[in-house]
Write a protein that holds these residues in place. Structure first.
Motif, PDB file in Angstrom:
ATOM      1  N   ASP A  78       0.848  -1.205   0.000  1.00 47.70           N
ATOM      2  CA  ASP A  78       0.000   0.000   0.000  1.00 47.70           C
ATOM      3  C   ASP A  78       0.881   1.251   0.000  1.00 47.70           C
ATOM      4  O   ASP A  78       0.927   1.989   0.984  1.00 47.70           O
ATOM      5  CB  ASP A  78      -0.904  -0.031   1.243  1.00 47.70           C
ATOM      6  N   ASP A  95      -2.357   7.337  -3.845  1.00 52.12           N
ATOM      7  CA  ASP A  95      -2.501   6.100  -3.082  1.00 52.12           C
ATOM      8  C   ASP A  95      -2.551   4.927  -4.064  1.00 52.12           C
ATOM      9  O   ASP A  95      -3.359   4.932  -5.004  1.00 52.12           O
ATOM     10  CB  ASP A  95      -3.793   6.161  -2.267  1.00 52.12           C
ATOM     11  N   ARG A 141      -1.558  10.584   5.915  1.00 47.66           N
ATOM     12  CA  ARG A 141      -2.502   9.479   5.788  1.00 47.66           C
ATOM     13  C   ARG A 141      -2.901   8.998   7.169  1.00 47.66           C
ATOM     14  O   ARG A 141      -2.215   9.238   8.167  1.00 47.66           O
ATOM     15  CB  ARG A 141      -1.917   8.318   4.984  1.00 47.66           C
ATOM     16  N   ASP A 150      -6.288  -0.361   1.578  1.00 45.95           N
ATOM     17  CA  ASP A 150      -5.228   0.195   2.423  1.00 45.95           C
ATOM     18  C   ASP A 150      -4.736  -0.827   3.445  1.00 45.95           C
ATOM     19  O   ASP A 150      -5.440  -1.773   3.797  1.00 45.95           O
ATOM     20  CB  ASP A 150      -5.737   1.433   3.167  1.00 45.95           C
TER      21      ASP A 150
END
Length: 460
Positions: A78, A95, A141, A150
């Motif tokens: 991730d 992301d 984040r 995630d």
């Protein structure tokens, strides 16, 4: 601690004296040669990270939790992918979810979360800058996983991470990266601040003189400025000359049979220098040559023995072969808009529903570099590089694609991969060929076609 609006270390005031950096922030070196560092601070239920590296134009830097908390693993990872556009000075932080070790194709491969599921970009860009040739991107984040794509950032134990540096492709997405995590790299994100990086330089510019008011007034000390760690300025990068890879002439091979297999792109002198496109580290090899131009003659039948992989569940090992007027490839994952004007001449069959399905599918054969030995960029010629490769084939049968170019075929078409972009190159279609006999300049692998495939046709 102020970390957001004044968070860039690269020449922007942080508000922290240099002497106290070690007591305020964490820093780890990821790649010493490129001065790639990650700096971070945990703030409540989120973490603010800053990536700093000496990048070439069009390169990205990636960092994030591994797909396995205990060991470095790309698949399932991730990372945040960050870069600064050197023309506009605009910064980006995206992301990503790494489904497989392959380029993003549809919903498989190394893709931005946003390409897979709407509203899943969990990275908040705070700031970005170019300072003395360093790309500096700061982002935030959540410590927890914000969605199913995630992974959580652990603060109660060490955690394996992944990182990479490589070129962006034409979609501004990640491509094959020559610099990446090797071995297991673990970081304890919740530790007390530890600065395991070279100390940045102090700002040696004198502060502007303050207006004189009362003699007894004491002016406040200017905040210290934290700069990137010093790295020697690299010499200008010379233009890379592509390897001279001989074209396959219109009179060879005499039987009109080509073997299409997979292999490495050959470093900076290979695929990218030849085509001008960023690839994914793999490309087509035709009769043992890295993406050669192929010369064919209208009215003659050609046979492509395809060994690019047959398992669609493993995208990195599945490369159906087809011939098209599209210089990009990857027809299967194109949008309806992108498919407009694209013609396919061989390698597919149309089903009753009207959908196109690939028939250029067979076992996987890879031209494989030696595990020990020089890197591709160290070879002076493709011939020298080719001699370092070994053809490794899996069990199974090859696929077969047949094609007869005709008067409607354009003068230039391309052999490509049906599911991935930028793996192939040009086919020059000629009206006639000088029927001169030439000595065979290359050894071509001779493989008899299986009886059950010898007559297999693809629909033009």
């Amino acid at each position: 601690m102020q970390f957001c609006n004044q968070s860039l270390y690269g020449g922007i005031t942080l508000g922290i004296a240099i002497d106290s950096i070690k007591s305020k922030l964490n820093c780890e070196v990821l790649h010493d040669e490129l001065a790639f560092e990650v700096r971070w601070a945990v703030a409540g239920d989120s973490i603010v990270l800053q990536l700093v590296a000496k990048l070439e134009d069009g390169e990205y830097m990636a960092f994030g939790p591994s797909g396995d908390n205990a060991k470095t693993q790309m698949v399932g990872g991730d990372p945040a992918v960050a870069w600064v556009d050197k023309r506009t000075l605009k910064g980006f932080a995206e992301d990503y979810y790494l489904d497989a070790k392959s380029q993003c194709a549809g919903v498989r491969g190394s893709c931005p979360d946003q390409r897979l599921v709407d509203n899943t970009n969990s990275i908040r860009l705070l700031n970005a800058a170019l300072v003395n040739g360093y790309s500096i991107v700061t982002y935030q984040r959540s410590l927890k996983a914000a969605d199913e794509l995630d992974r959580a950032v652990l603060t109660n134990s060490s955690q394996a991470i992944i990182w990479a540096i490589g070129p962006l492709n034409s979609r501004n997405e990640v491509s094959y990266h020559p610099h990446f995590t090797k071995g297991d790299k673990l970081i304890e994100f919740g530790r007390p601040p530890v600065w395991n990086c070279p100390m940045p330089e102090e700002d040696d510019e004198p502060a502007a003189a303050a207006p004189q008011r009362e003699p007894a007034q004491k002016q406040p000390q200017p905040a210290q400025v934290i700069k990137p760690n010093p790295v020697p300025t690299p010499k200008p990068v010379a233009k890379v000359e592509p390897w001279d890879i001989p074209a396959i002439q219109c009179y060879e091979p005499p039987d009109g049979v080509f073997y299409a297999q997979m292999g490495p792109t050959g470093g900076k002198q290979g695929y990218s220098a030849i085509t001008g496109h960023v690839g994914w580290g793999i490309s087509w090899y035709i009769n043992g040559l890295l993406i050669p131009e192929i010369n064919v003659v209208r009215g003659r039948k050609y046979t492509f023995v395809v060994e690019g992989g047959s398992n669609p569940d493993v995208p990195a090992r599945y490369h159906p072969f087809y011939i098209t007027n599209d210089p990009v490839g990857g027809y299967f994952h194109k949008t309806d808009k992108e498919k407009e004007g694209v013609e396919i001449y061989a390698g597919v069959r149309r089903t009753r529903s009207g959908a196109l399905t690939a028939v250029g599918v067979g076992r996987l054969c890879n031209w494989t570099p030696a595990q020990t030995g020089p890197e591709a960029d160290e070879f002076p010629s493709f011939g020298a590089y080719q001699r370092s490769l070994t053809l490794e084939c899996e069990e199974g049968s090859p696929g077969v694609v047949t094609w007869t170019p005709d008067r409607h075929t354009p003068d230039t078409v391309y052999y490509q991969c049906f599911t991935h972009r930028h793996l192939g190159w040009k086919i020059n279609v000629l009206d006639e060929c000088d029927a001169q006999e030439a000595d065979e300049s290359r050894v071509v692998q001779a493989v008899a076609l299986p009886d059950d495939l010898a007559s297999e046709e693809s629909v033009q």
